[in-house]
Design a protein around this motif. Structure first.
Motif, short mmCIF file in Angstrom:
data_model
loop_
_atom_site.label_atom_id
_atom_site.label_comp_id
_atom_site.label_asym_id
_atom_site.label_seq_id
_atom_site.Cartn_x
_atom_site.Cartn_y
_atom_site.Cartn_z
N ASN A 77 8.89 52.72 40.10
CA ASN A 77 8.18 52.22 38.93
C ASN A 77 6.75 52.76 38.83
OD1 ASN A 77 10.53 50.50 38.94
ND2 ASN A 77 9.39 49.06 37.66
N HIS A 102 13.25 58.02 33.95
CA HIS A 102 13.43 56.91 34.87
C HIS A 102 14.17 57.40 36.12
CE1 HIS A 102 13.35 54.39 30.98
NE2 HIS A 102 12.16 54.37 31.53
N PHE A 106 14.74 52.77 39.46
CA PHE A 106 13.80 52.18 38.50
C PHE A 106 14.29 50.81 38.04
CE2 PHE A 106 12.53 51.44 34.07
CZ PHE A 106 11.15 51.48 34.20
N ASP A 107 13.37 49.84 38.03
CA ASP A 107 13.71 48.47 37.65
C ASP A 107 12.95 48.11 36.38
OD1 ASP A 107 14.26 45.80 37.39
OD2 ASP A 107 13.89 45.30 39.49
N SER A 108 13.65 48.07 35.27
CA SER A 108 13.02 47.78 33.97
C SER A 108 12.48 46.36 33.88
CB SER A 108 14.02 48.02 32.84
OG SER A 108 15.15 47.18 32.98
N LYS A 110 10.65 45.00 36.22
CA LYS A 110 9.40 44.93 36.97
C LYS A 110 8.33 45.76 36.28
CE LYS A 110 11.55 44.11 41.49
NZ LYS A 110 11.69 44.59 42.88
N ARG A 112 5.38 48.49 35.44
CA ARG A 112 5.38 49.93 35.63
C ARG A 112 3.94 50.45 35.60
NH1 ARG A 112 8.66 54.42 31.94
NH2 ARG A 112 8.75 56.04 33.56
N GLY A 138 3.52 49.98 30.08
CA GLY A 138 3.17 49.84 31.48
C GLY A 138 1.67 49.90 31.63
#
Length: 219
Positions: A77, A102, A106-108, A110, A112, A138
């Motif tokens: 991220n 990504h 990658f964790d959408s 969380k 960024r 982000g």
């Protein structure tokens, strides 16, 4: 080489969690601490560090990236991208293209962090940054070497959307701190021998900070 391959190369922690960009430069400018503190806040505004070339903006960015990773930020991220590189100039991508990349893991869900070195290389940087902050893609940290470009082109759009920090040439106090080996400053002055003359010779630019038998650190 594709844009993904370049971004993947610029952000080596995507595939090597232990990778760091500025581990070889332990010395810190005063401004780096301020940027680090700002990046830890829950604030949608971007941070833009401006100043002349070779003054140390890239190192401030890279040290902040290292600090985020050391503090446990999810590697996938966190994206670092240098728009001044020759390969990037040939591809001419927009920051939006970089944001859309990504990596695996990658964790959408969380937060960024997007770090852009020399953002002013993209001619529509101010419009993009305004939209990116408004849409909250982000936390954004960026640099540019042209203070005139950033202040002139983005002053109106930037109000409430990003904060500007100016990185100038080294002060004499910073010069001594960067030469210090954990000792009191007065001892550093004695050890260096004619420290003021050395400071004046380097012109306040970290790239010329060390000479002779000292190790070379380019900020």
């Amino acid at each position: 080489m594709s844009l993904f391959e370049i971004v993947n190369e610029h952000s080596p922690w995507w595939w090597n969690g232990a990778a760091r960009l500025a581990r070889h430069v332990p010395q810190r400018r005063t401004l780096q601490g301020r940027v680090w503190q700002e990046m830890q806040r829950d604030d949608p505004r971007a941070i833009v560090v401006i100043g002349p070339r070779q003054v140390g903006k890239t190192t401030v960015l890279q040290q902040t990236v290292d600090d985020l990773l050391d503090a446990g930020w999810p590697p996938a991220n966190l994206t670092y991208f240098d728009l001044s590189e020759d390969r990037v100039r040939i591809l001419r991508p927009s920051p939006r293209d970089v944001v859309e990349i990504h990596p695996e893991g990658f964790d959408s869900k969380k937060p960024r962090v997007l770090v852009f070195d020399e953002l002013g290389q993209y001619h529509e940087w101010s419009s993009w940054l305004k939209q990116a902050v408004d849409s909250r893609v982000g936390r954004i940290l960026a640099t540019d070497s042209s203070a005139t470009l950033l202040r002139g082109g983005g002053r109106e759009s930037g109000q409430g959307r990003w904060d500007e920090y100016v990185l100038e040439a080294l002060t004499y106090h910073e010069f001594l701190l960067l030469h210090s080996k954990g000792e009191p400053i007065d001892r550093t002055e004695v050890r260096l021998g004619q420290p003021l003359e050395r400071f004046l010779r380097c012109g306040g630019y970290p790239e010329h900070l060390f000479d002779g038998s000292d190790a070379l650190y380019c900020f």
